[in-house]
Design a protein around this motif. Sequence first.
Motif, short mmCIF file in Angstrom:
data_model
loop_
_atom_site.label_atom_id
_atom_site.label_comp_id
_atom_site.label_asym_id
_atom_site.label_seq_id
_atom_site.Cartn_x
_atom_site.Cartn_y
_atom_site.Cartn_z
N TYR A 96 0.86 -1.18 0.00
CA TYR A 96 0.00 0.00 0.00
C TYR A 96 0.89 1.23 0.00
O TYR A 96 1.75 1.37 0.88
N ASN A 97 0.73 2.10 -0.99
CA ASN A 97 1.59 3.28 -1.12
C ASN A 97 3.08 2.90 -1.15
O ASN A 97 3.92 3.53 -0.51
N HIS A 98 3.38 1.82 -1.88
CA HIS A 98 4.76 1.37 -2.08
C HIS A 98 5.42 0.89 -0.79
O HIS A 98 6.65 0.87 -0.69
N THR A 99 4.64 0.48 0.19
CA THR A 99 5.23 -0.01 1.43
C THR A 99 4.27 -0.99 2.10
O THR A 99 3.21 -1.32 1.56
N ALA A 107 0.90 -2.99 14.24
CA ALA A 107 0.87 -4.19 15.07
C ALA A 107 2.27 -4.61 15.49
O ALA A 107 2.50 -5.01 16.64
N LEU A 108 3.21 -4.52 14.57
CA LEU A 108 4.59 -4.87 14.89
C LEU A 108 5.18 -3.91 15.92
O LEU A 108 5.99 -4.30 16.77
N ALA A 133 6.61 -3.76 -0.46
CA ALA A 133 6.14 -4.01 0.91
C ALA A 133 7.01 -5.04 1.60
O ALA A 133 7.36 -4.90 2.77
N ALA A 134 7.36 -6.09 0.85
CA ALA A 134 8.18 -7.16 1.44
C ALA A 134 9.56 -6.65 1.82
O ALA A 134 10.09 -7.00 2.88
N ASN A 139 13.07 -5.03 6.67
CA ASN A 139 13.79 -4.08 7.52
C ASN A 139 13.14 -3.96 8.90
O ASN A 139 13.84 -3.89 9.93
N LEU A 140 11.82 -3.91 8.93
CA LEU A 140 11.12 -3.84 10.21
C LEU A 140 11.41 -5.08 11.06
O LEU A 140 11.66 -4.99 12.26
#
Length: 202
Positions: A96-99, A107-108, A133-134, A139-140
Amino acid sequence: MAPATAAAVAGLPKIAIITGSTRPGRVNDSVAAWVAAELAGRTDATFEVVDIADFNLPLLDEAYPAAYQNYQGDHTKAWSAKISEFDGYVFVANEYNHTVSSALANALSYLNAEFNNKAAGIVSYGSMGGVRAAEHLRNLLAELQVAVVRNQVMFSLFTDFENFADFKPTEQNAGTLAPMIDQLIPWAQGFATIRTPQAAAV
């Protein structure tokens, strides 16, 4: 949601299939359900769909950093308890919106230690397979000390969804799920020995 496999078997890694969207009319839950159905016959791990929508997580509202685990909200405590149950994760991430979606990022952000020294795989989808997104999700998860396997499952809104709504994956893309899980399960088992060093010494 109910586990995707039979009752958990002692000694097998337990893997959560985590939804990545809470939007009305979402297709994310149908992708997660498909993943669970595809993995139901495996005997080397147990799998359970965990829907972030079930936890009613507002925009992050905890006063203390997640690393402190000084949780005040009942929703946070419930989310923490559920995530702590698992040895690894499959994230169903929509772009969504390139992320990654704001719902999944939020949630994370609630947790930290519950994810540490565990493994994950990613099932993404979007106009370009959800690849951006992946990449952001990797990175997250790295910050949460989650090791993400190399193999990835990517679905296109143009070829794997009928009318951009009904999930009907192509055989080629559907076939990438098993190789990813084949990588994930050994990692989940290996990281379990890191979390419990005494087990490695037995």
